[in-house]
Design a protein around this motif. Structure first.
Motif, mmCIF file in Angstrom:
data_model
loop_
_atom_site.group_PDB
_atom_site.id
_atom_site.type_symbol
_atom_site.label_atom_id
_atom_site.label_comp_id
_atom_site.label_asym_id
_atom_site.label_seq_id
_atom_site.Cartn_x
_atom_site.Cartn_y
_atom_site.Cartn_z
ATOM 1 N N ASP A 23 0.823 -1.217 0.000
ATOM 2 C CA ASP A 23 0.000 0.000 0.000
ATOM 3 C C ASP A 23 0.852 1.260 0.000
ATOM 4 O OD1 ASP A 23 -2.301 -1.528 0.057
ATOM 5 O OD2 ASP A 23 -2.506 -1.438 2.240
ATOM 6 N N GLY A 24 2.177 1.117 -0.151
ATOM 7 C CA GLY A 24 3.055 2.273 -0.216
ATOM 8 C C GLY A 24 3.541 2.786 1.123
ATOM 9 N N VAL A 25 3.349 2.020 2.191
ATOM 10 C CA VAL A 25 3.807 2.429 3.520
ATOM 11 C C VAL A 25 5.213 1.868 3.745
ATOM 12 C CG1 VAL A 25 3.373 2.296 6.002
ATOM 13 C CG2 VAL A 25 1.453 2.476 4.396
ATOM 14 N N GLN A 26 6.132 2.727 4.188
ATOM 15 C CA GLN A 26 7.480 2.270 4.519
ATOM 16 C C GLN A 26 7.472 1.603 5.903
ATOM 17 O OE1 GLN A 26 10.787 5.004 2.907
ATOM 18 N NE2 GLN A 26 9.207 6.387 3.656
ATOM 19 N N VAL A 27 8.167 0.484 6.018
ATOM 20 C CA VAL A 27 8.143 -0.290 7.260
ATOM 21 C C VAL A 27 9.561 -0.513 7.752
ATOM 22 C CG1 VAL A 27 7.406 -2.411 8.383
ATOM 23 C CG2 VAL A 27 6.017 -1.447 6.535
ATOM 24 N N ALA A 28 9.787 -0.192 9.020
ATOM 25 C CA ALA A 28 11.061 -0.500 9.688
ATOM 26 C C ALA A 28 10.782 -1.564 10.744
ATOM 27 C CB ALA A 28 11.639 0.747 10.327
ATOM 28 N N ARG A 52 15.828 2.518 6.616
ATOM 29 C CA ARG A 52 14.608 2.518 5.794
ATOM 30 C C ARG A 52 14.463 3.824 5.031
ATOM 31 N NH1 ARG A 52 11.964 1.356 2.582
ATOM 32 N NH2 ARG A 52 10.014 0.190 2.425
ATOM 33 N N PHE A 53 14.908 4.948 5.630
ATOM 34 C CA PHE A 53 14.756 6.246 5.006
ATOM 35 C C PHE A 53 15.918 6.585 4.079
ATOM 36 C CE2 PHE A 53 12.193 7.686 8.930
ATOM 37 C CZ PHE A 53 11.030 7.211 8.356
ATOM 38 N N ALA A 54 16.968 5.803 4.088
ATOM 39 C CA ALA A 54 18.202 6.173 3.384
ATOM 40 C C ALA A 54 17.953 6.468 1.907
ATOM 41 C CB ALA A 54 19.236 5.066 3.533
ATOM 42 N N ALA A 90 6.064 10.421 6.886
ATOM 43 C CA ALA A 90 4.861 9.577 6.823
ATOM 44 C C ALA A 90 4.390 9.438 5.366
ATOM 45 C CB ALA A 90 3.767 10.189 7.697
ATOM 46 N N PRO A 91 3.720 8.279 5.054
ATOM 47 C CA PRO A 91 3.313 7.208 5.980
ATOM 48 C C PRO A 91 4.462 6.251 6.281
ATOM 49 C CG PRO A 91 2.554 6.701 3.772
ATOM 50 C CD PRO A 91 3.209 8.049 3.690
ATOM 51 N N ILE A 92 4.580 5.881 7.531
ATOM 52 C CA ILE A 92 5.650 5.005 8.003
ATOM 53 C C ILE A 92 5.085 4.085 9.081
ATOM 54 C CG2 ILE A 92 6.348 6.823 9.616
ATOM 55 C CD1 ILE A 92 8.712 4.183 8.114
ATOM 56 N N ALA A 93 5.613 2.880 9.147
ATOM 57 C CA ALA A 93 5.210 1.933 10.193
ATOM 58 C C ALA A 93 6.459 1.383 10.853
ATOM 59 C CB ALA A 93 4.377 0.791 9.621
#
Length: 471
Positions: A23-28, A52-54, A90-93
């Motif tokens: 769904d396009g959410v980044q997950v760490a 994850r953000f790199a 965001a969006p981030i999980a």
């Protein structure tokens, strides 16, 4: 997500992570190791977010790299700075698995961050027991969705499907019995399926699964008892005799005044102990855990195990719970107690439909003339109530109806019999004052026995040699 070991928390977290990423959410993802310190927990969280953000948010990754670990002086600044970075990306999980290993101060700070950030930042936690956070308030505010062991348990169809992956052609009744025994515990179902693949007798395997299957026993010891001290382990061994235990019964079994707190804490921290909040509050161990504990209690200290069952049998009998009392008395090997219970209450149980419990207790008694006579009397009553003609012919003669009645018994239920088909001694007269009828608490006759028949059966049984009068 709160459940004990082997309930599939991590598997479900992985599935949820894949759904979020699609769904396009980044997950760490962070997995907290055992004996982790607060600093190591937060270091792992920051590194996972930074990695994850790199590629997608290099500014956020740089800001996380410059963020100092929280300390006593900088806690508020740390929470505000981290919440700001997460809001900008965001969006981030953030997934934190095995949260039960994190120190209390690290958990408290993590949940401060949860309350600080907006709804576009999601947190997924996997833990074996509930953290000390305001779950009720979050639930009321719509911030929280809980998943527990009952939600993760397999149903009968899922259990059968897992077993079929390991051993094709498993009978439906075997799958149903495995589900009943495991109560849908995923790891137990998987272990059962793996072991069934190499077992020649599935029915015997199911019977011995919890106590005689090495993988299951090893798992219970490693995952459930690894962190328990000797004192708590012995407490569980002492209270496992009954299927369900109240605080009062636990006190009688262990002598520990803090038994209620021990059980409540274990029900909170383990999905293997269920709490029922009816009056009185009752606790129930998972059937596999209970079976393993009972086998271990017998192995470690057989006299102590029998003493616990004797206490439980008397406790249940004093409160009118006759079926569990019989089961515990049989395990105690106190044959005088078991015989006394059968003499006093066997007829009540048979007429109340508990013939299997009575037969189990009779089978436990040593073979002697008294036990044989007692079994014959109770089996005769059971045969009457069940319309069992062969059983009636084996019963004591004084319990049988007239021959004319016997000829009509084939294929009939007891409710078709009439009082005139029985010997006349009790038909036209009431019981003498010196021999009062059954006390009012006697159970209502079963649906297979009319009230007239029940009175005749009871009167006949009371007059058999060796029968005891009711108080």
């Amino acid at each position: 997500m709160s459940a004990g070991a082997g309930w599939g928390k991590s598997t479900l977290l992985v599935q949820r992570t894949e759904d979020l990423e699609s769904d396009g959410v980044q997950v760490a993802w962070v997995t907290v190791p055992a004996h982790a310190s607060a600093q190591s927990v937060w270091s792992s969280v920051l590194v996972a977010l930074q990695e994850r953000f790199a590629g997608s948010f290099p500014e956020a990754a740089a800001a996380l790299g410059d963020l100092a670990l929280p300390s006593a002086r900088s806690t508020d600044e740390f929470v505000s700075a981290l919440a700001g970075v997460l809001a900008g990306a965001a969006p981030i999980a953030l997934v934190v698995d095995e949260l039960q290993h994190a120190p209390a101060d690290a958990v408290a700070l993590l949940f401060r961050v949860v309350e600080e950030v907006g709804p576009e930042t999601r947190f997924l936690f996997g833990t074996r027991w509930d953290p000390n956070v305001p779950l009720g308030r979050w639930q009321a505010q719509g911030m929280l969705h809980q998943v527990r062991g009952a939600d993760l348990a397999f149903d009968e169809q899922e259990t059968a499907a897992v077993l079929a992956l390991h051993a094709a052609g498993i009978d439906d009744d075997v799958a149903v019995e495995v589900h009943r025994l495991t109560e849908g515990w995923p790891v137990a179902v998987a272990l059962a399926g793996s072991a069934l693949e190499h077992h020649t007798d599935p029915h015997l395997f199911v019977k011995e699964f919890a106590t005689d299957t090495r993988p299951m026993a090893d798992y219970l010891v490693t995952e459930l008892f690894g962190d328990l001290g000797d004192e708590l382990a012995q407490y569980l061994l002492d209270v496992c005799a009954p299927d369900e235990v109240t605080v009062d019964l636990a006190l009688a079994l262990t002598g520990r005044a803090d038994g209620g707190a021990v059980l409540a804490r274990w029900a909170t921290t383990s999905a293997m102990v269920a709490r029922y909040d009816h009056e009185p509050v009752t606790y129930r161990l998972h059937s596999l855990l209970r079976a393993y504990l009972r086998a271990e209690a017998r192995r470690r200290d057989l006299p102590r195990w029998r003493r616990s069952n004797r206490i439980a049998a008397q406790w249940f009998a004093d409160r009118g719970s006759l079926t569990p009392s019989l089961a515990a008395a049989g395990e105690s090997h106190d044959w005088m107690l078991l015989t006394d219970l059968l003499e006093r209450h066997g007829l009540e149980l048979v007429m109340g439909g508990e013939i299997d419990a009575v037969r189990g207790a009779l089978a436990a008694l040593p073979h002697n003339d008294d036990a044989t006579r007692l079994a014959s009397r109770l089996e005769g009553v059971a045969a009457m109530l069940g319309g069992d003609l062969p059983g009636l012919r084996r019963s004591p003669p004084r319990l049988r109806p007239r021959t004319r009645g016997l000829r009509r018994l084939d294929g009939r239920s007891c409710s078709t019999w009439r009082a005139r088909d029985w010997p006349v001694v009790d038909r036209h007269r009431s019981a003498p004052a010196s021999r009062p009828r059954t006390h009012p608490a006697s159970p209502t006759p079963t649906s297979r026995c009319s009230p007239t028949c029940a009175r005749v059966v009871e009167a006949r049984a009371r007059r058999l040699p060796g029968s005891r009068e009711r108080p």
